[in-house]
Design an enzyme around this catalytic site. Structure first.
Site, PDB file in Angstrom:
ATOM      1  N   HIS A 247      -3.955  -6.267   2.675  1.00 49.49           N
ATOM      2  CA  HIS A 247      -5.007  -5.152   2.566  1.00 49.49           C
ATOM      3  C   HIS A 247      -5.677  -5.008   3.802  1.00 49.49           C
ATOM      4  O   HIS A 247      -5.625  -5.386   4.358  1.00 49.49           O
ATOM      5  CB  HIS A 247      -6.817  -5.431   1.524  1.00 49.49           C
ATOM      6  CG  HIS A 247      -6.903  -6.044   0.662  1.00 49.49           C
ATOM      7  ND1 HIS A 247      -6.338  -5.111  -0.303  1.00 49.49           N
ATOM      8  CD2 HIS A 247      -6.642  -7.161  -0.152  1.00 49.49           C
ATOM      9  CE1 HIS A 247      -6.190  -6.562  -2.164  1.00 49.49           C
ATOM     10  NE2 HIS A 247      -6.555  -7.693  -1.663  1.00 49.49           N
ATOM     11  N   ASP A 279      -2.516  -2.653  -0.649  1.00 47.30           N
ATOM     12  CA  ASP A 279      -3.308  -1.536  -0.477  1.00 47.30           C
ATOM     13  C   ASP A 279      -3.073  -1.083   1.291  1.00 47.30           C
ATOM     14  O   ASP A 279      -3.128  -1.025   1.952  1.00 47.30           O
ATOM     15  CB  ASP A 279      -4.234  -0.830  -1.287  1.00 47.30           C
ATOM     16  CG  ASP A 279      -4.384  -1.957  -1.128  1.00 47.30           C
ATOM     17  OD1 ASP A 279      -5.609  -2.551   0.006  1.00 47.30           O
ATOM     18  OD2 ASP A 279      -6.202  -1.908  -1.775  1.00 47.30           O
TER      19      ASP A 279
HETATM   20  C1  XIL Z   1     -10.592  -8.191  -7.071  1.00 46.82           C
HETATM   21  C2  XIL Z   1     -10.867  -6.815  -8.131  1.00 46.82           C
HETATM   22  O1  XIL Z   1      -9.795  -5.361  -7.300  1.00 46.82           O
HETATM   23  C3  XIL Z   1     -12.138  -6.604  -8.505  1.00 46.82           C
HETATM   24  O2  XIL Z   1     -12.417  -5.493  -9.403  1.00 46.82           O
HETATM   25  C4  XIL Z   1     -13.059  -7.361  -8.637  1.00 46.82           C
HETATM   26  O3  XIL Z   1     -13.694  -7.123  -9.081  1.00 46.82           O
HETATM   27  C5  XIL Z   1     -13.349  -8.389  -7.143  1.00 46.82           C
HETATM   28  O4  XIL Z   1     -11.893  -9.013  -7.029  1.00 46.82           O
HETATM   29  N1  XIL Z   1      -8.692 -10.662  -2.876  1.00 46.82           N
HETATM   30  C6  XIL Z   1      -8.125 -10.387  -3.911  1.00 46.82           C
HETATM   31  C7  XIL Z   1      -8.165 -10.200  -5.847  1.00 46.82           C
HETATM   32  O5  XIL Z   1      -7.521 -12.186  -3.910  1.00 46.82           O
HETATM   33  O6  XIL Z   1      -8.931 -11.192  -6.418  1.00 46.82           O
HETATM   34  C8  XIL Z   1      -9.990  -9.566  -4.871  1.00 46.82           C
HETATM   35  O7  XIL Z   1     -10.022  -8.611  -6.845  1.00 46.82           O
HETATM   36  C9  XIL Z   1      -9.606  -8.251  -4.014  1.00 46.82           C
HETATM   37  C10 XIL Z   1      -9.328  -9.021  -2.462  1.00 46.82           C
END
Ligand code: XIL
Length: 358
Positions: A247, A279
């Site tokens: 991310h 992303d």
């Molecule tokens: C996020 C999801 O995108 C959301 O929809 C949910 O409410 C919270 O979790 N790191 C991770 C993911 O490992 O599981 C997370 O996903 C985003 C950050």
């Protein structure tokens, strides 16, 4: 011109306009033909490009999105690996203690099977999805609750998942050691090895991953993640790989060469690696250039995976800007490969080029 000739010319003209046997009144104007809309040619499937470099290409999905044909048309065409964005986490599965609800995850699993896509389970042990009722439990009771969750969930999806993120985000952000999560507080540092052992016992076929963020390049946190998984490997714990969430922000991306070195040192432990939740935020960049910068960031990072033989997959945390966890409200960023109208963005072609070594 005689009036006779004028009438004859008018008759010819009308006959030409109406065609033989025309039934419209002679006074109707010739209709302007409506141009047939030319459908935008969809780009070549991304999964073909990924397969050409021996990688899987995935996206995180929610079960309700899979009922929208606009969504599934793009999803089916381009991806061959699926992660449940939240429906295979502990809290949604076990809102009430002892009553496991696998409906959302099952919908995703059966959709994936129907499309011949591989499925990644995400995530058995994560501090971000502990059911409320588990917080007040004694250490012993918490241990049995965690064991029940891992056992029941890994058993339920046995034979359906290709891989599991077994433990997610266990390392502290500053890289000083383990995150001081409820798992560590109640179970001690050994909870990580225990989770991998139990998951392997229940589903010996699934590939088992440790997954985290902020350890993509050569950061202090990446060093701690490396130490953690090296110790697990040395102890004979059944771990197969490490997921780099990715991310990231286009304004301040990790150095692609550092990502490549980090992947290499993890691979040298005999582990697989994958990009698990990519992303690329753009909101901090000028609108005129942000999509091109985003494209080059996507390209550089995916190219690092393509160049690493033990990097087996690239998964994006969604694929359309219409559905990104970073969007609150929708449109506040544009971090993914397709825009809100499902058109491919420059980022899409950056990823495709990286898979094709272009
Ligand atoms: C996020 C999801 O995108 C959301 O929809 C949910 O409410 C919270 O979790 N790191 C991770 C993911 O490992 O599981 C997370 O996903 C985003 C950050």
């Amino acid at each position: 011109m005689s009036s006779h000739r004028a009438h004859a010319l008018l008759a010819i003209l009308l006959a030409t306009q109406l065609g033989c046997g025309g039934s419209k009144s002679a006074t109707a104007p010739t209709p302007t033909p409506t141009p047939t809309p030319v459908p935008a040619t969809p780009p070549d499937p991304l999964r073909d490009a990924a397969s050409a470099s021996g990688k899987l290409v995935g996206a995180a999905v929610q079960s309700t999105f899979l009922t929208d044909p606009r969504y599934t048309e793009v999803f089916d065409r381009h991806f061959n690996y699926v992660t449940a964005e939240y429906e295979m986490k502990w809290d949604p599965i076990e809102r009430t203690r002892g009553s496991d609800d696998f409906l959302g995850g099952d919908a995703i699993a059966s959709y994936a099977a129907g499309q011949g896509m591989k499925l990644k389970g995400h995530a058995l042990v994560w501090h971000g999805s502990v059911p409320g009722w588990a917080n007040g439990l004694s250490n012993t009771d918490f241990r049995s609750a965690v064991e029940h969750h891992i056992r029941a969930t890994a058993d339920h999806y046995r034979g359906q998942v290709y891989a599991w993120d077994v433990v997610n985000e266990a390392v502290a952000d500053d890289g000083s050691g383990l995150r001081d999560s409820i798992f560590r507080q109640k179970l001690g540092d050994g909870y990580i090895a225990d989770a991998f052992r139990l998951a392997h016992q229940v589903d010996p076929q699934a590939l088992l991953y440790y997954n985290d963020y902020g350890g993509e390049g050569l950061t202090a946190k990446a060093d701690r993640i490396y130490d953690l998984v090296r110790d697990l490997v040395q102890q004979g714990v059944p771990i197969d790989g490490v997921g780099l969430q990715m991310h990231i922000s286009a304004a301040n991306p990790p150095d692609a060469a550092a990502v490549a070195s980090n992947m290499r040192r993890l691979a040298s432990l005999g582990l697989r690696v994958n990009i698990s939740e990519m992303d690329v935020q753009v909101r901090d960049l000028a609108p005129a250039t942000r999509l091109d910068v985003q494209k080059s960031v996507y390209h550089a990072i995916v190219a690092a995976c393509v160049a690493e033989a033990r990097c087996d997959a690239v998964t994006f945390w969604g694929f359309t800007d219409a559905h990104s966890w970073l969007n609150a409200p929708v449109g506040s960023d544009a971090p993914l490969l397709f825009d809100t109208a499902y058109a491919p963005k420059p980022a899409f072609f950056g990823v495709q080029d990286a898979f094709l070594h272009r």
